[in-house]
Enzyme design. Structure first.
Site, PDB file in Angstrom:
ATOM      1  N   SER A  70       6.846 -11.094  -0.950  1.00 16.13           N
ATOM      2  CA  SER A  70       6.274 -11.452   0.357  1.00 16.13           C
ATOM      3  C   SER A  70       5.785 -12.895   0.385  1.00 16.13           C
ATOM      4  O   SER A  70       5.014 -13.318  -0.472  1.00 16.13           O
ATOM      5  CB  SER A  70       5.065 -10.567   0.684  1.00 16.13           C
ATOM      6  OG  SER A  70       5.444  -9.234   0.780  1.00 16.13           O
ATOM      7  N   HIS A  99      10.002 -10.923   4.777  1.00 15.30           N
ATOM      8  CA  HIS A  99      11.111 -10.637   3.868  1.00 15.30           C
ATOM      9  C   HIS A  99      12.437 -10.887   4.569  1.00 15.30           C
ATOM     10  O   HIS A  99      12.787 -10.168   5.505  1.00 15.30           O
ATOM     11  CB  HIS A  99      11.084  -9.174   3.414  1.00 15.30           C
ATOM     12  CG  HIS A  99      10.095  -8.916   2.333  1.00 15.30           C
ATOM     13  ND1 HIS A  99      10.439  -8.817   1.019  1.00 15.30           N
ATOM     14  CD2 HIS A  99       8.755  -8.768   2.382  1.00 15.30           C
ATOM     15  CE1 HIS A  99       9.350  -8.603   0.300  1.00 15.30           C
ATOM     16  NE2 HIS A  99       8.316  -8.572   1.106  1.00 15.30           N
ATOM     17  N   HIS A 146      10.855  -1.661  -0.095  1.00 15.66           N
ATOM     18  CA  HIS A 146       9.617  -1.024  -0.549  1.00 15.66           C
ATOM     19  C   HIS A 146       9.653   0.468  -0.239  1.00 15.66           C
ATOM     20  O   HIS A 146      10.213   0.899   0.764  1.00 15.66           O
ATOM     21  CB  HIS A 146       8.414  -1.629   0.170  1.00 15.66           C
ATOM     22  CG  HIS A 146       8.316  -3.115   0.057  1.00 15.66           C
ATOM     23  ND1 HIS A 146       9.049  -3.958   0.841  1.00 15.66           N
ATOM     24  CD2 HIS A 146       7.587  -3.896  -0.765  1.00 15.66           C
ATOM     25  CE1 HIS A 146       8.773  -5.209   0.513  1.00 15.66           C
ATOM     26  NE2 HIS A 146       7.891  -5.210  -0.463  1.00 15.66           N
ATOM     27  N   TYR A 204       7.238   2.184   0.854  1.00 14.93           N
ATOM     28  CA  TYR A 204       6.523   2.502   2.109  1.00 14.93           C
ATOM     29  C   TYR A 204       7.400   2.356   3.353  1.00 14.93           C
ATOM     30  O   TYR A 204       7.059   2.852   4.420  1.00 14.93           O
ATOM     31  CB  TYR A 204       5.248   1.654   2.250  1.00 14.93           C
ATOM     32  CG  TYR A 204       5.451   0.165   2.341  1.00 14.93           C
ATOM     33  CD1 TYR A 204       5.959  -0.432   3.490  1.00 14.93           C
ATOM     34  CD2 TYR A 204       5.127  -0.659   1.267  1.00 14.93           C
ATOM     35  CE1 TYR A 204       6.139  -1.804   3.563  1.00 14.93           C
ATOM     36  CE2 TYR A 204       5.304  -2.024   1.333  1.00 14.93           C
ATOM     37  CZ  TYR A 204       5.811  -2.597   2.484  1.00 14.93           C
ATOM     38  OH  TYR A 204       6.007  -3.943   2.546  1.00 14.93           O
ATOM     39  N   GLU A 205       8.539   1.686   3.215  1.00 10.67           N
ATOM     40  CA  GLU A 205       9.434   1.561   4.366  1.00 10.67           C
ATOM     41  C   GLU A 205      10.159   2.880   4.653  1.00 10.67           C
ATOM     42  O   GLU A 205      10.821   3.011   5.686  1.00 10.67           O
ATOM     43  CB  GLU A 205      10.464   0.461   4.113  1.00 10.67           C
ATOM     44  CG  GLU A 205       9.856  -0.933   4.045  1.00 10.67           C
ATOM     45  CD  GLU A 205      10.881  -1.999   3.706  1.00 10.67           C
ATOM     46  OE1 GLU A 205      11.679  -2.340   4.585  1.00 10.67           O
ATOM     47  OE2 GLU A 205      10.889  -2.474   2.551  1.00 10.67           O
ATOM     48  N   ALA A 252       3.671 -10.521  -4.079  1.00 10.22           N
ATOM     49  CA  ALA A 252       2.328 -10.897  -3.636  1.00 10.22           C
ATOM     50  C   ALA A 252       1.412  -9.759  -4.055  1.00 10.22           C
ATOM     51  O   ALA A 252       1.794  -8.593  -3.957  1.00 10.22           O
ATOM     52  CB  ALA A 252       2.311 -11.058  -2.123  1.00 10.22           C
ATOM     53  N   MET A 277       2.519  -3.350  -3.939  1.00  5.96           N
ATOM     54  CA  MET A 277       3.312  -2.202  -3.460  1.00  5.96           C
ATOM     55  C   MET A 277       4.785  -2.330  -3.817  1.00  5.96           C
ATOM     56  O   MET A 277       5.650  -1.821  -3.089  1.00  5.96           O
ATOM     57  CB  MET A 277       3.162  -2.084  -1.934  1.00  5.96           C
ATOM     58  CG  MET A 277       1.730  -2.042  -1.439  1.00  5.96           C
ATOM     59  SD  MET A 277       1.644  -2.189   0.345  1.00  5.96           S
ATOM     60  CE  MET A 277      -0.128  -2.354   0.606  1.00  5.96           C
ATOM     61  N   SER A 278       5.064  -2.988  -4.919  1.00  2.00           N
ATOM     62  CA  SER A 278       6.483  -3.199  -5.270  1.00  2.00           C
ATOM     63  C   SER A 278       6.640  -3.364  -6.769  1.00  2.00           C
ATOM     64  O   SER A 278       5.784  -2.971  -7.554  1.00  2.00           O
ATOM     65  CB  SER A 278       7.008  -4.456  -4.559  1.00  2.00           C
ATOM     66  OG  SER A 278       6.408  -5.614  -5.108  1.00  2.00           O
ATOM     67  N   ASN A 295      -4.914 -12.617  -2.290  1.00  3.04           N
ATOM     68  CA  ASN A 295      -6.226 -12.252  -1.725  1.00  3.04           C
ATOM     69  C   ASN A 295      -7.092 -11.644  -2.812  1.00  3.04           C
ATOM     70  O   ASN A 295      -6.579 -11.097  -3.785  1.00  3.04           O
ATOM     71  CB  ASN A 295      -6.048 -11.255  -0.572  1.00  3.04           C
ATOM     72  CG  ASN A 295      -5.240 -10.028  -0.978  1.00  3.04           C
ATOM     73  OD1 ASN A 295      -4.037 -10.115  -1.223  1.00  3.04           O
ATOM     74  ND2 ASN A 295      -5.897  -8.901  -1.078  1.00  3.04           N
ATOM     75  N   HIS A 355      -2.145  -8.553   6.321  1.00  4.17           N
ATOM     76  CA  HIS A 355      -0.821  -9.041   5.935  1.00  4.17           C
ATOM     77  C   HIS A 355      -0.707 -10.536   6.237  1.00  4.17           C
ATOM     78  O   HIS A 355      -0.073 -11.280   5.493  1.00  4.17           O
ATOM     79  CB  HIS A 355       0.274  -8.251   6.667  1.00  4.17           C
ATOM     80  CG  HIS A 355       1.672  -8.574   6.225  1.00  4.17           C
ATOM     81  ND1 HIS A 355       2.100  -8.455   4.911  1.00  4.17           N
ATOM     82  CD2 HIS A 355       2.746  -9.036   6.922  1.00  4.17           C
ATOM     83  CE1 HIS A 355       3.367  -8.815   4.828  1.00  4.17           C
ATOM     84  NE2 HIS A 355       3.788  -9.181   6.025  1.00  4.17           N
TER      85      HIS A 355
HETATM   86  N1  HPA Z   1      -3.175  -4.695  -1.959  1.00  4.82           N
HETATM   87  C1  HPA Z   1      -1.917  -4.202  -2.055  1.00  4.82           C
HETATM   88  N2  HPA Z   1      -0.839  -4.958  -1.961  1.00  4.82           N
HETATM   89  C2  HPA Z   1      -1.010  -6.272  -1.755  1.00  4.82           C
HETATM   90  C3  HPA Z   1      -2.288  -6.848  -1.637  1.00  4.82           C
HETATM   91  C4  HPA Z   1      -3.430  -6.011  -1.747  1.00  4.82           C
HETATM   92  O1  HPA Z   1      -4.578  -6.449  -1.649  1.00  4.82           O
HETATM   93  N3  HPA Z   1      -2.110  -8.180  -1.447  1.00  4.82           N
HETATM   94  C5  HPA Z   1      -0.768  -8.390  -1.446  1.00  4.82           C
HETATM   95  N4  HPA Z   1      -0.100  -7.238  -1.630  1.00  4.82           N
END
Ligand code: HPA
Length: 266
Positions: free
Chosen positions: A21, A52, A74, A76-77, A104, A205-206, A229, A241
């Site tokens: 990401s 993406h 992913h 979650y998709e 990310a 998440m990947s 973050n 996001h």
């Molecule tokens: N949590 C989960 N996935 C992420 C995060 C997060 O804080 N930042 C970027 N991808």
């Protein structure tokens, strides 16, 4: 699927890179690229997430042949683990030996400052440990063993190359354990404190499903998370996001420099 790719290019790269990401600008560093939209490859599942793109690039980086996956899938998709990791099988058929995975991630480790990369030294497959492992189902021995070892899922030699590249470039490179959750909801403060207490440094998440399949197929893996973050263990701040993408843009130039230098040293 591999044949469809081979029909379009003559280069035979040994190294591939998956861009996470907000890291899509890395693809601009690839020279003489043949770009193949995912939808032009039969059966390639197409990604739906903002940030993406969806194409395969084959070209050169630092005079080394390289394949870049610009955009990934992913869980979650709504894809199955088999679909999420199907591209890795295609890369294996194409003869890719080194897989560089980027993503990310949230910095659970409170000493991490967002905007810096982290070398993934190990992972926690929280999503699949007791559930959907991408290797579930009949095993194809032509790819790898039924019970593959995961004690060195992240290649030590590649990790050392990344450390040296970061040191030479004076780029801060954290190190730590990445955990893969299903998403798409971000974590609650209680979940983040749980992750912190079980030894997680970065959450995302990947990556982990891809790394498992890469290891199964005998590929060497280098994993780099971009910390986008800081996880708020007590709900001090919300995660969005947009923040992930915005910090990804600050991270991207550092990642480009670092990854170029890594590829030059392979
Ligand atoms: N949590 C989960 N996935 C992420 C995060 C997060 O804080 N930042 C970027 N991808």
């Amino acid at each position: 699927m591999a044949k469809a790719v081979q029909d379009k290019v003559s280069l035979q790269p040994k190294t591939a890179m998956i861009l996470g990401s907000g890291l899509g600008i890395l693809s601009e560093a690839v020279e003489n690229a043949t770009v193949i939209p995912y939808q032009d490859i039969p059966n390639w599942p197409v990604s739906t997430v903002e940030g993406h793109a969806g194409n395969l690039m084959i070209g050169t980086l630092e005079e080394k042949d390289i394949l870049v996956m610009n955009g990934r899938l992913h869980y979650y998709e709504g894809y199955t683990m088999e679909q999420v990791t199907l591209p890795i099988r295609v890369l294996q058929r194409l003869g890719i030996e080194n897989l560089i995975v980027t993503n990310a991630a949230g910095g659970v480790n409170q000493t991490f400052t967002p905007g810096n990369p982290m070398l993934i030294t190990d992972h926690l497959n929280l999503l699949g440990m007791a559930g959907p492992n991408p290797l579930r189902g009949p095993n194809l021995e032509t790819f790898g063993p039924r019970f593959p070892d995961m004690s060195r899922a992240y290649d030590r030699e590649l990790g050392e190359i990344a450390r040296q590249a970061a040191a030479d470039l004076e780029i801060t490179l954290y190190e730590g354990v990445y955990v893969c959750l299903a998403g798409p909801s971000f974590e609650t403060p209680a979940e983040l404190r749980f992750l912190s207490s079980i030894g997680v440094d970065a959450v995302g998440m990947s990556t982990v499903p891809e790394v498992i399949v890469a290891n199964h197929g005998g590929q060497r893996v280098l994993g780099i998370s971009g910390i986008t973050n800081k996880s708020s263990l007590y709900g001090e701040k919300m995660t969005t996001h947009e923040e992930v993408i915005a910090t990804g843009e600050i991270l991207a130039p550092k990642m480009v420099k670092l990854l170029k230098s890594v590829v030059a040293r392979l």
